[in-house]
Design an enzyme around this catalytic site. Structure first.
Site, mmCIF file in Angstrom:
data_model
loop_
_atom_site.group_PDB
_atom_site.id
_atom_site.type_symbol
_atom_site.label_atom_id
_atom_site.label_comp_id
_atom_site.label_asym_id
_atom_site.label_seq_id
_atom_site.Cartn_x
_atom_site.Cartn_y
_atom_site.Cartn_z
ATOM 1 N N TYR A 38 0.834 -1.201 0.000
ATOM 2 C CA TYR A 38 0.000 0.000 0.000
ATOM 3 C C TYR A 38 0.874 1.258 0.000
ATOM 4 O O TYR A 38 0.724 2.127 -0.856
ATOM 5 C CB TYR A 38 -0.902 -0.024 1.233
ATOM 6 C CG TYR A 38 -1.908 1.105 1.327
ATOM 7 C CD1 TYR A 38 -3.035 1.136 0.519
ATOM 8 C CD2 TYR A 38 -1.730 2.139 2.250
ATOM 9 C CE1 TYR A 38 -3.961 2.166 0.620
ATOM 10 C CE2 TYR A 38 -2.657 3.165 2.357
ATOM 11 C CZ TYR A 38 -3.770 3.178 1.545
ATOM 12 O OH TYR A 38 -4.685 4.195 1.647
ATOM 13 N N LYS A 82 1.368 3.630 -3.239
ATOM 14 C CA LYS A 82 0.878 5.012 -3.245
ATOM 15 C C LYS A 82 2.026 5.983 -3.503
ATOM 16 O O LYS A 82 1.831 7.041 -4.108
ATOM 17 C CB LYS A 82 0.222 5.325 -1.892
ATOM 18 C CG LYS A 82 -1.129 4.634 -1.687
ATOM 19 C CD LYS A 82 -2.219 5.319 -2.494
ATOM 20 C CE LYS A 82 -3.596 4.770 -2.138
ATOM 21 N NZ LYS A 82 -4.677 5.452 -2.870
ATOM 22 N N ARG A 93 -3.478 8.762 16.308
ATOM 23 C CA ARG A 93 -3.966 9.065 14.968
ATOM 24 C C ARG A 93 -4.778 10.349 15.088
ATOM 25 O O ARG A 93 -5.212 10.726 16.188
ATOM 26 C CB ARG A 93 -4.883 7.953 14.425
ATOM 27 C CG ARG A 93 -4.194 6.611 14.167
ATOM 28 C CD ARG A 93 -3.195 6.656 13.036
ATOM 29 N NE ARG A 93 -2.676 5.336 12.712
ATOM 30 C CZ ARG A 93 -1.652 4.752 13.332
ATOM 31 N NH1 ARG A 93 -1.046 5.365 14.346
ATOM 32 N NH2 ARG A 93 -1.228 3.569 12.946
HETATM 33 P P1 NAD Z 1 -12.719 1.844 0.238
HETATM 34 O O1 NAD Z 1 -12.062 0.507 0.288
HETATM 35 O O2 NAD Z 1 -14.047 2.005 0.884
HETATM 36 O O3 NAD Z 1 -12.863 2.327 -1.274
HETATM 37 C C1 NAD Z 1 -11.993 1.954 -2.316
HETATM 38 C C2 NAD Z 1 -12.841 1.636 -3.533
HETATM 39 O O4 NAD Z 1 -11.971 1.274 -4.625
HETATM 40 C C3 NAD Z 1 -13.772 0.446 -3.293
HETATM 41 O O5 NAD Z 1 -15.053 0.771 -3.751
HETATM 42 C C4 NAD Z 1 -13.137 -0.669 -4.115
HETATM 43 O O6 NAD Z 1 -14.071 -1.618 -4.555
HETATM 44 C C5 NAD Z 1 -12.497 0.123 -5.242
HETATM 45 N N1 NAD Z 1 -11.376 -0.573 -5.890
HETATM 46 C C6 NAD Z 1 -10.340 -1.214 -5.303
HETATM 47 N N2 NAD Z 1 -9.522 -1.715 -6.231
HETATM 48 C C7 NAD Z 1 -10.043 -1.369 -7.444
HETATM 49 C C8 NAD Z 1 -9.648 -1.605 -8.792
HETATM 50 N N3 NAD Z 1 -8.538 -2.298 -9.103
HETATM 51 N N4 NAD Z 1 -10.433 -1.108 -9.798
HETATM 52 C C9 NAD Z 1 -11.563 -0.430 -9.508
HETATM 53 N N5 NAD Z 1 -11.978 -0.176 -8.248
HETATM 54 C C10 NAD Z 1 -11.218 -0.646 -7.229
HETATM 55 O O7 NAD Z 1 -11.672 2.888 0.822
HETATM 56 P P2 NAD Z 1 -11.824 4.456 1.115
HETATM 57 O O8 NAD Z 1 -11.581 4.661 2.545
HETATM 58 O O9 NAD Z 1 -13.064 4.989 0.490
HETATM 59 O O10 NAD Z 1 -10.546 4.999 0.323
HETATM 60 C C11 NAD Z 1 -10.660 5.648 -0.931
HETATM 61 C C12 NAD Z 1 -9.285 6.156 -1.352
HETATM 62 O O11 NAD Z 1 -8.796 7.078 -0.387
HETATM 63 C C13 NAD Z 1 -8.238 5.055 -1.480
HETATM 64 O O12 NAD Z 1 -7.423 5.312 -2.593
HETATM 65 C C14 NAD Z 1 -7.455 5.194 -0.194
HETATM 66 O O13 NAD Z 1 -6.120 4.754 -0.368
HETATM 67 C C15 NAD Z 1 -7.531 6.681 0.067
HETATM 68 N N6 NAD Z 1 -7.351 6.983 1.511
HETATM 69 C C16 NAD Z 1 -8.342 6.728 2.410
HETATM 70 C C17 NAD Z 1 -8.134 6.997 3.756
HETATM 71 C C18 NAD Z 1 -9.196 6.763 4.816
HETATM 72 O O14 NAD Z 1 -8.931 6.990 5.994
HETATM 73 N N7 NAD Z 1 -10.388 6.329 4.465
HETATM 74 C C19 NAD Z 1 -6.909 7.521 4.186
HETATM 75 C C20 NAD Z 1 -5.916 7.738 3.228
HETATM 76 C C21 NAD Z 1 -6.161 7.481 1.892
HETATM 77 N N1 UDP Z 2 -6.210 -0.368 16.179
HETATM 78 C C1 UDP Z 2 -6.603 -0.811 17.434
HETATM 79 N N2 UDP Z 2 -7.681 -1.638 17.516
HETATM 80 C C2 UDP Z 2 -8.398 -2.029 16.438
HETATM 81 C C3 UDP Z 2 -8.003 -1.570 15.160
HETATM 82 C C4 UDP Z 2 -6.895 -0.748 15.064
HETATM 83 O O1 UDP Z 2 -5.991 -0.458 18.455
HETATM 84 O O2 UDP Z 2 -9.377 -2.766 16.617
HETATM 85 C C5 UDP Z 2 -5.069 0.559 16.083
HETATM 86 C C6 UDP Z 2 -4.028 0.196 15.020
HETATM 87 O O3 UDP Z 2 -3.052 -0.671 15.557
HETATM 88 C C7 UDP Z 2 -3.460 1.565 14.684
HETATM 89 C C8 UDP Z 2 -4.647 2.511 14.861
HETATM 90 O O4 UDP Z 2 -5.586 1.809 15.671
HETATM 91 O O5 UDP Z 2 -2.462 1.913 15.607
HETATM 92 C C9 UDP Z 2 -5.305 2.922 13.556
HETATM 93 O O6 UDP Z 2 -5.552 1.746 12.801
HETATM 94 P P1 UDP Z 2 -6.328 1.775 11.406
HETATM 95 O O7 UDP Z 2 -6.219 0.412 10.819
HETATM 96 O O8 UDP Z 2 -7.677 2.361 11.590
HETATM 97 O O9 UDP Z 2 -5.527 2.829 10.507
HETATM 98 P P2 UDP Z 2 -3.973 3.010 10.102
HETATM 99 O O10 UDP Z 2 -3.115 2.135 10.964
HETATM 100 O O11 UDP Z 2 -3.899 2.628 8.679
HETATM 101 O O12 UDP Z 2 -3.726 4.443 10.370
#
Ligand code: NAD
Ligand code: UDP
Ligand code: UDP
Length: 312
Positions: free
Chosen positions: A144, A148, A210
């Site tokens: 990931y 990215k 976070r």
């Molecule tokens: P999510 O998993 O809900 O959404 C991702 C979507 O992409 C899903 O609908 C999935 O089916 C689709 N997808 C995955 N692989 C695909 C492919 N090969 N072709 C077409 N569609 C595909 O996640 P989200 O939280 O909505 O995240 C959306 C974007 O934002 C992602 O790129 C993620 O990396 C980025 N992002 C999210 C967060 C967060 O906290 N939610 C933080 C940082 C970055």
């Molecule tokens: N985490 C936790 N309990 C859970 C899920 C996650 O303590 O049930 C912790 C995890 O280890 C991390 C933080 O919460 O330190 C955020 O995790 P998340 O997977 O939401 O996001 P990311 O690590 O990608 O920021």
């Protein structure tokens, strides 16, 4: 009014973005392979004549005519992106190449949903955009994080080499309605556990931090970034600078949900970042954007959503 492509449009963030673009009067083409997204997230849009849904995997070429592209396709939670790590890297890298190739052909402006994970487990706190990050290139999170990072490289090379109008948003932890109940992210885990009367699973000692942004705020930031002047590519941190330990988050969720759940400690996953908080000065200056929704208010909305979903 424009024709706008949202990849990953059936996901958590993507579905909210589709809502907001349609409300603003645009035509939206939602492309998704439903790996983590769900038709349920966009069911309410299917009868809208300005909305079109296409099942497609962005690792394969896509030939459509659009004016703008939001590239969100990629699983975002550790459980999901580690389930098929090779596909995760392909989605980030091949997906970026295809969407950039599309943007180049149709002269569309394109925004990349990048992530705070490009900073890895950071030594600099809070994180500013000029920090290069501390990422393990061969660990379980690398598919990931490095995917990215490579996507960001591609965006900036298409910008320099082909004069493409690109925008790179580095999204920090975001939560809200339509999060997947089983995707293992901390906010959804804690809320679902509390609603079911189960103990809340704290990984490690719970002192890691976070900074959580409510989804409506986040989408507002993405929309503003897309509208910045043509020569501004970013990257821009978009997130909420209010930082919490996982113990504080757990206590807040318990207070808001009520019930009898306790805390259950479990091992910390490998390479889990110790702290994360965005410096959002660039977003404040360039987008005139900052988050408005407090963690408590956002959690209330999210709890109400999960309460309704789990009862259904
Ligand atoms: P999510 O998993 O809900 O959404 C991702 C979507 O992409 C899903 O609908 C999935 O089916 C689709 N997808 C995955 N692989 C695909 C492919 N090969 N072709 C077409 N569609 C595909 O996640 P989200 O939280 O909505 O995240 C959306 C974007 O934002 C992602 O790129 C993620 O990396 C980025 N992002 C999210 C967060 C967060 O906290 N939610 C933080 C940082 C970055
Ligand atoms: N985490 C936790 N309990 C859970 C899920 C996650 O303590 O049930 C912790 C995890 O280890 C991390 C933080 O919460 O330190 C955020 O995790 P998340 O997977 O939401 O996001 P990311 O690590 O990608 O920021
Ligand atoms: N591509 C696409 N849709 C388009 C144009 C291109 O999916 O409308 C894909 C195609 O697979 C191509 C990639 O984007 O390989 C990169 O395109 P680019 O024009 O940058 O490079 P090419 O590989 O065509 O030389």
């Amino acid at each position: 009014m424009q024709s706008i492509l949202v990849t990953g449009g059936a996901g958590f963030l993507g579905s909210h973005l589709c809502d907001r673009l349609l409300e603003a009067g645009h035509d939206v083409l939602c492309v998704d392979n439903f790996f983590t997204g769900s038709k349920q997230n966009i069911r309410h849009l299917l009868s809208n004549p300005h909305f079109e849904l296409m099942r497609h995997d962005v690792t394969f070429p896509l030939y459509v005519e659009v004016a703008r592209i939001y590239n969100l396709a990629c699983p975002a939670s550790p459980i999901h992106y580690q389930h098929d790590p090779v596909q995760t890297t392909k989605t980030s890298v091949h997906g970026a190449i295809n969407m950039l190739g599309l943007a180049k052909r149709v002269k569309a402006r394109i925004l990349q949903a990048s992530t705070s994970e490009v900073y890895g487990d950071p030594e600099m706190h809070p994180q500013t955009e000029d920090y290069w990050g501390r990422v393990n290139p061969i660990g379980p999170r690398s598919c990931y994080d490095e995917g990215k990072r490579c996507a960001e490289t591609l965006f900036f090379d298409y910008h320099r080499q082909h004069r493409l109008e690109v925008k790179v948003a580095r999204i920090f932890n975001t939560y809200g309605p339509r999060m997947h109940p089983n995707d293992g992210r901390v906010v959804s885990n804690f809320i679902v556990q509390a609603l079911r009367g189960q103990d809340l699973t704290i990984y490690g000692d719970g002192q890691q931090t976070r900074s959580f942004c409510y989804v409506d705020d986040l989408i507002g930031g993405l929309l503003k970034l897309m509208d910045t002047p043509a020569d501004f590519a970013g990257p821009v941190n978009i997130g909420n600078p209010c930082e919490f330990t996982m113990l504080q988050l757990a206590e807040l969720v318990l207070k808001l949900v009520g019930g009898k759940s306790k805390l259950a400690f479990a091992p910390l996953p490998q390479d889990d970042p110790r702290q994360r908080r965005p410096d959002i000065s660039v977003a404040q200056d360039m987008l005139q954007w900052q988050p408005r929704v407090s963690l408590e208010d956002g959690l209330q909305e999210t709890i109400a959503y999960f309460r309704a979903t789990l009862a259904a």
